[in-house]
Design a protein around this motif. Structure first.
Motif, PDB file in Angstrom:
ATOM      1  N   GLY A 143       0.819  -1.269  -0.111  1.00  0.00           N
ATOM      2  CA  GLY A 143      -0.082  -0.031  -0.181  1.00  0.00           C
ATOM      3  C   GLY A 143       0.946   1.204   0.098  1.00  0.00           C
ATOM      4  N   LYS A 144       0.399   2.132   0.570  1.00  0.00           N
ATOM      5  CA  LYS A 144       0.851   3.702   0.605  1.00  0.00           C
ATOM      6  C   LYS A 144       2.241   3.740   1.390  1.00  0.00           C
ATOM      7  CE  LYS A 144      -1.708   5.312   4.620  1.00  0.00           C
ATOM      8  NZ  LYS A 144      -2.453   6.127   5.083  1.00  0.00           N
ATOM      9  N   GLU A 145       3.068   4.730   1.211  1.00  0.00           N
ATOM     10  CA  GLU A 145       4.486   4.745   1.709  1.00  0.00           C
ATOM     11  C   GLU A 145       4.125   5.376   3.237  1.00  0.00           C
ATOM     12  OE1 GLU A 145       7.877   7.984   1.148  1.00  0.00           O
ATOM     13  OE2 GLU A 145       8.106   6.340  -0.463  1.00  0.00           O
ATOM     14  N   VAL A 146       4.797   4.952   4.320  1.00  0.00           N
ATOM     15  CA  VAL A 146       4.520   5.563   5.350  1.00  0.00           C
ATOM     16  C   VAL A 146       5.721   6.153   6.069  1.00  0.00           C
ATOM     17  CG1 VAL A 146       2.559   4.201   6.149  1.00  0.00           C
ATOM     18  CG2 VAL A 146       4.840   3.450   6.644  1.00  0.00           C
ATOM     19  N   GLY A 147       6.774   6.004   5.336  1.00  0.00           N
ATOM     20  CA  GLY A 147       8.224   6.664   6.014  1.00  0.00           C
ATOM     21  C   GLY A 147       9.198   6.380   4.683  1.00  0.00           C
ATOM     22  N   ARG A 148      10.255   7.305   4.922  1.00  0.00           N
ATOM     23  CA  ARG A 148      11.218   7.315   3.815  1.00  0.00           C
ATOM     24  C   ARG A 148      12.583   7.423   4.655  1.00  0.00           C
ATOM     25  NH1 ARG A 148      12.177   7.672  -1.540  1.00  0.00           N
ATOM     26  NH2 ARG A 148       9.940   7.298  -1.854  1.00  0.00           N
ATOM     27  N   GLY A 149      13.642   6.780   4.196  1.00  0.00           N
ATOM     28  CA  GLY A 149      15.002   6.966   4.562  1.00  0.00           C
ATOM     29  C   GLY A 149      15.732   7.125   3.519  1.00  0.00           C
ATOM     30  N   HIS A 150      17.196   7.149   3.818  1.00  0.00           N
ATOM     31  CA  HIS A 150      18.054   7.332   2.771  1.00  0.00           C
ATOM     32  C   HIS A 150      18.486   6.012   1.699  1.00  0.00           C
ATOM     33  CE1 HIS A 150      21.514   9.122   0.597  1.00  0.00           C
ATOM     34  NE2 HIS A 150      22.039   8.154   0.593  1.00  0.00           N
ATOM     35  N   PHE A 151      18.428   5.035   2.539  1.00  0.00           N
ATOM     36  CA  PHE A 151      18.662   3.624   1.725  1.00  0.00           C
ATOM     37  C   PHE A 151      17.228   2.866   1.667  1.00  0.00           C
ATOM     38  CE2 PHE A 151      22.578   4.119   4.250  1.00  0.00           C
ATOM     39  CZ  PHE A 151      23.318   4.183   3.355  1.00  0.00           C
ATOM     40  N   GLY A 152      16.116   3.326   1.623  1.00  0.00           N
ATOM     41  CA  GLY A 152      15.061   2.815   1.212  1.00  0.00           C
ATOM     42  C   GLY A 152      13.743   3.629   1.794  1.00  0.00           C
ATOM     43  N   THR A 154       9.571   2.748   3.847  1.00  0.00           N
ATOM     44  CA  THR A 154       8.757   1.839   4.377  1.00  0.00           C
ATOM     45  C   THR A 154       7.232   2.048   4.003  1.00  0.00           C
ATOM     46  OG1 THR A 154      10.170   1.883   6.336  1.00  0.00           O
ATOM     47  CG2 THR A 154       7.883   1.015   6.538  1.00  0.00           C
ATOM     48  N   CYS A 155       6.571   0.937   3.559  1.00  0.00           N
ATOM     49  CA  CYS A 155       5.328   1.132   3.082  1.00  0.00           C
ATOM     50  C   CYS A 155       4.296   0.150   3.936  1.00  0.00           C
ATOM     51  CB  CYS A 155       5.259   0.614   1.846  1.00  0.00           C
ATOM     52  SG  CYS A 155       6.005   1.661   0.584  1.00  0.00           S
ATOM     53  N   TRP A 156       3.114   0.809   3.906  1.00  0.00           N
ATOM     54  CA  TRP A 156       1.975   0.079   4.538  1.00  0.00           C
ATOM     55  C   TRP A 156       1.637  -1.337   3.654  1.00  0.00           C
ATOM     56  CZ3 TRP A 156      -2.668  -1.608   2.544  1.00  0.00           C
ATOM     57  CH2 TRP A 156      -3.705  -2.157   3.610  1.00  0.00           C
ATOM     58  N   ALA A 170       4.144  -3.530   8.343  1.00  0.00           N
ATOM     59  CA  ALA A 170       5.030  -2.433   7.625  1.00  0.00           C
ATOM     60  C   ALA A 170       5.950  -3.481   6.846  1.00  0.00           C
ATOM     61  CB  ALA A 170       5.671  -1.671   8.874  1.00  0.00           C
ATOM     62  N   VAL A 171       6.402  -2.887   5.630  1.00  0.00           N
ATOM     63  CA  VAL A 171       7.402  -3.291   4.865  1.00  0.00           C
ATOM     64  C   VAL A 171       8.497  -2.365   4.421  1.00  0.00           C
ATOM     65  CG1 VAL A 171       7.800  -4.426   2.733  1.00  0.00           C
ATOM     66  CG2 VAL A 171       5.733  -4.876   3.721  1.00  0.00           C
ATOM     67  N   LYS A 172       9.865  -2.613   4.898  1.00  0.00           N
ATOM     68  CA  LYS A 172      10.942  -1.932   4.910  1.00  0.00           C
ATOM     69  C   LYS A 172      11.532  -2.279   3.315  1.00  0.00           C
ATOM     70  CE  LYS A 172      15.071  -0.264   6.897  1.00  0.00           C
ATOM     71  NZ  LYS A 172      16.199  -0.356   7.901  1.00  0.00           N
ATOM     72  N   ILE A 173      11.404  -1.427   2.587  1.00  0.00           N
ATOM     73  CA  ILE A 173      12.045  -1.826   1.180  1.00  0.00           C
ATOM     74  C   ILE A 173      13.402  -1.337   0.973  1.00  0.00           C
ATOM     75  CG2 ILE A 173      11.676  -1.627  -1.331  1.00  0.00           C
ATOM     76  CD1 ILE A 173       8.730  -1.234  -0.612  1.00  0.00           C
ATOM     77  N   ILE A 174      14.503  -1.960   0.864  1.00  0.00           N
ATOM     78  CA  ILE A 174      15.851  -1.548   0.921  1.00  0.00           C
ATOM     79  C   ILE A 174      16.379  -1.820  -0.782  1.00  0.00           C
ATOM     80  CG2 ILE A 174      18.141  -1.763   1.746  1.00  0.00           C
ATOM     81  CD1 ILE A 174      16.979  -3.212   4.125  1.00  0.00           C
ATOM     82  N   ALA A 175      16.646  -0.795  -1.497  1.00  0.00           N
ATOM     83  CA  ALA A 175      17.124  -1.092  -2.811  1.00  0.00           C
ATOM     84  C   ALA A 175      18.352  -1.391  -3.003  1.00  0.00           C
ATOM     85  CB  ALA A 175      16.939   0.372  -3.561  1.00  0.00           C
TER      86      ALA A 175
END
Length: 592
Positions: A143-152, A154-156, A170-175
């Motif tokens: 779903g929608k993004e709930v947070g953003r950091g430098h390395f990725g 976090t989305c619902w 919560a899904v932390k997405i690391i590129a």
């Protein structure tokens, strides 16, 4: 995580021309003595933290380890505020008509943005296949993004199948494109290991699963919908009543005591890395983001400089630290909760570091006069620049200010290190420590009594198997990874002897932490009087040097510790002998 390049500056002023609290003294006293920054303003060619800007405590010829992840840098947790009302100023920036992105690049960060293309090319040449499951889309609906950091970011998400079907997460997405070295790939593996091992604690974010595809790694975790601790600080204008601050700090320390017992150093504790499970005032607080965390063996020190500038401990800047660095960060959080200001402030990271190394927190200005003395004592004992004198997380939970919160104490691994040193010490040193233990104030005995009972004594005493069983009871995979159980091999003498409570106190007392108490001189005087009656004897300079593992070059110093009248330790010698002072530390320049 953004770059923070240091600038050479002679003064530190806010935008209104006022000098921030705690900085004026630095300008007057330390303009010429502060080490210069390794990178000049505007440089985009060099990594400013490949070399510490401060003198290393490591022995000559021993090179410090590089940062575990080349991309790790200090980042600013708040935009730089007015020194008078720092939290309110940050709040105004958030609510402004044209707010900046929360984790958007600060000016010094632009070079890293320009290099993202090259980073992607480098990542393609690395083996960034982790072996995680590839079926993320089949199990979760993103779903929608709930947070953003430098390395990725976090989305619902919502689970479509499995044990948590229908549950939001919560899904932390690391590129993977951000993983520009083998070390950065290993960082991700370590973060997954830590989340798996530590997620069972009440105040640790729950970890559910991990996936990957060609471009990203997906960490599936508990969704905490109550927002960050930082948001609540800002919403309150920066200051909490003591009762509310205690409730928050007990939760922070409970989690910290747990992962410290596992041999894990978080290295980035700050209000942004604590989330509430709901919007309720009494919501549970959880620690998140172990991306900078590392394992710390009991006999080793970490030496890579990572963290967030406002919360970094002095010993981190000196490249020699352990779990005590997290305690300093909690001290900074405690200070902010109680008064709404940071204890150390500067408009550049180099100015912040000067304050951290040289300045003392201000406990004189409003609102500190209205805050209880016991609360101020608590904060001071967390923000002691000597890491050996700082309370551990378990000790902080036993501090009189928090004791009424009934948090439930955890086993403190520092007890194991102290007992190990005691049972391997000479009879003369053990006699000195036994005299000291008889002078311990009652308030300090509360912690030792609690630790003694956590070890489950038998027949009024402790044997080796009590220490082994207690450590095993709390062990997770993280503890095995950090190899803390190795210390049990050094406790083998306890297999054939018993420590009663009196001797346990002598073994487990920390001389350095007692020295941090206001009543230390009285404690030392009482202990010395008992030592004179019970354990003192004539000792030669050579024998004293051997006791302290010092060479002949130390003899002139040790000569002053022995009374010429009877050849016994003087009061000064007794105090020095207790904490094993070395010639190097004795001859070092005094701090100003």
């Amino acid at each position: 995580m953004g770059h923070c390049y240091s600038r050479n500056i002679s003064t530190v002023e806010d935008k209104d021309g006022d000098v921030p609290n705690g900085v004026a003294q630095l300008q007057n006293n330390h303009r010429t003595s502060v080490p210069s920054s390794p990178v000049a303003s505007g440089s985009t060619e060099a990594n400013p933290y490949t070399i510490s800007p401060f003198q290393s405590p490591l022995p000559a010829g021993v090179a410090p380890s590089p940062a575990r992840t080349p991309g790790r840098k200090f980042k600013w947790p708040f935009p730089p505020p007015s020194p008078a009302k720092p939290i309110l100023a940050a709040l105004r920036r958030r609510r402004g008509t044209a707010p900046q992105p929360r984790d958007g690049p600060i000016p010094e960060e632009s070079e890293e943005v320009d290099d993202q293309g090259r980073a992607g090319e480098t990542a393609e040449r690395l083996d960034n296949n982790f072996g995680f499951s590839k079926h993320f889309e089949g199990k979760y609906e993103l779903g929608k993004e709930v947070g953003r950091g430098h390395f990725g970011n976090t989305c619902w998400a919502k689970a479509k199948k499995g044990k948590i079907k229908g549950q939001t997460v919560a899904v932390k997405i690391i590129a993977k494109a951000k993983m520009t070295s083998a070390l950065s790939i290993e960082d991700v593996r370590r973060e997954v290991k830590l989340l798996k091992a530590l997620s069972g604690h009440r105040h640790m974010v729950k970890f559910y699963d991990v996936f990957e595809d060609a471009d990203n790694v997906f960490l599936v975790m508990e969704l905490c919908e109550g927002g960050e601790l930082l948001d609540r600080i800002l919403a309150r204008g920066g200051r909490f009543p003591e009762a509310d601050a205690k409730r928050i700090l007990v939760q922070i320390l409970s989690a910290t005591a747990f992962f410290h017992l596992q041999g894990v150093v978080h290295r980035d504790l700050k209000p942004e890395n604590f989330l509430f499970t709901s919007k309720n005032e009494d919501a549970v607080l959880k620690v998140i983001d172990f991306g900078l965390s590392d394992f710390s063996r009991f006999d080793q020190r970490l030496n890579d400089v990572v963290g967030s500038a406002y919360y970094v401990a002095p010993e981190v800047l000196h490249r020699s630290y352990g779990t005590e660095a997290d305690i300093w960060s909690i001290g900074v959080i405690s200070y902010i909760l109680l008064c709404g200001s940071r204890p150390f402030y500067g408009r550049t990271e180099s100015a912040i570091f000067r304050c951290v190394l040289r300045a003392n927190p201000n406990f004189e200005d409003t609102p500190w006069p209205s805050i209880s003395p016991i609360a101020k004592d608590f904060v001071r004992r967390l923000l002691n620049k000597d890491h050996r004198k700082r309370m551990t997380a378990a000790q902080a939970l036993a501090h009189p200010w928090l004791r009424g919160e009934n948090p439930g104490l955890l086993l403190d691994f520092s007890i194991y290190k102290l007992v190990k040193s005691y049972i391997r010490a000479s009879p003369f040193r053990r006699a000195a420590l036994k005299s000291l233990s008889k002078a311990i104030p009652e308030e300090e005995l509360v912690f030792l009594k609690a630790q003694f009972m956590l070890l489950e004594p038998e027949d009024g005493g402790l044997f080796l198997h009590n220490f082994t069983t207690a450590l095993t009871r709390y062990a997770t995979d993280a503890m095995i990874e950090s190899r803390l159980p190795d210390i049990l091999n050094l406790l083998q003498p306890l297999a054939h002897r018993k420590l009663d409570f009196e001797e346990f106190c002598a073994a487990a007392v920390s001389v350095y932490q007692l020295e941090a108490l206001e009543e230390w001189e009285q404690i030392a005087t009482t202990a010395f009087e008992d030592f004179e009656r019970e354990g003192s004897r004539a000792i030669s300079v050579q024998e004293l040097a051997e006791e302290m593992s010092l060479g002949p070059n130390a003899h002139p110093l040790l000569k002053d510790w022995i009374r010429s009248l009877d050849g016994k330790l003087s009061f000064l010698g007794y105090k020095k002998f207790l904490h094993g002072v070395t010639v190097r530390s004795s001859s070092s320049r005094p701090t100003r």
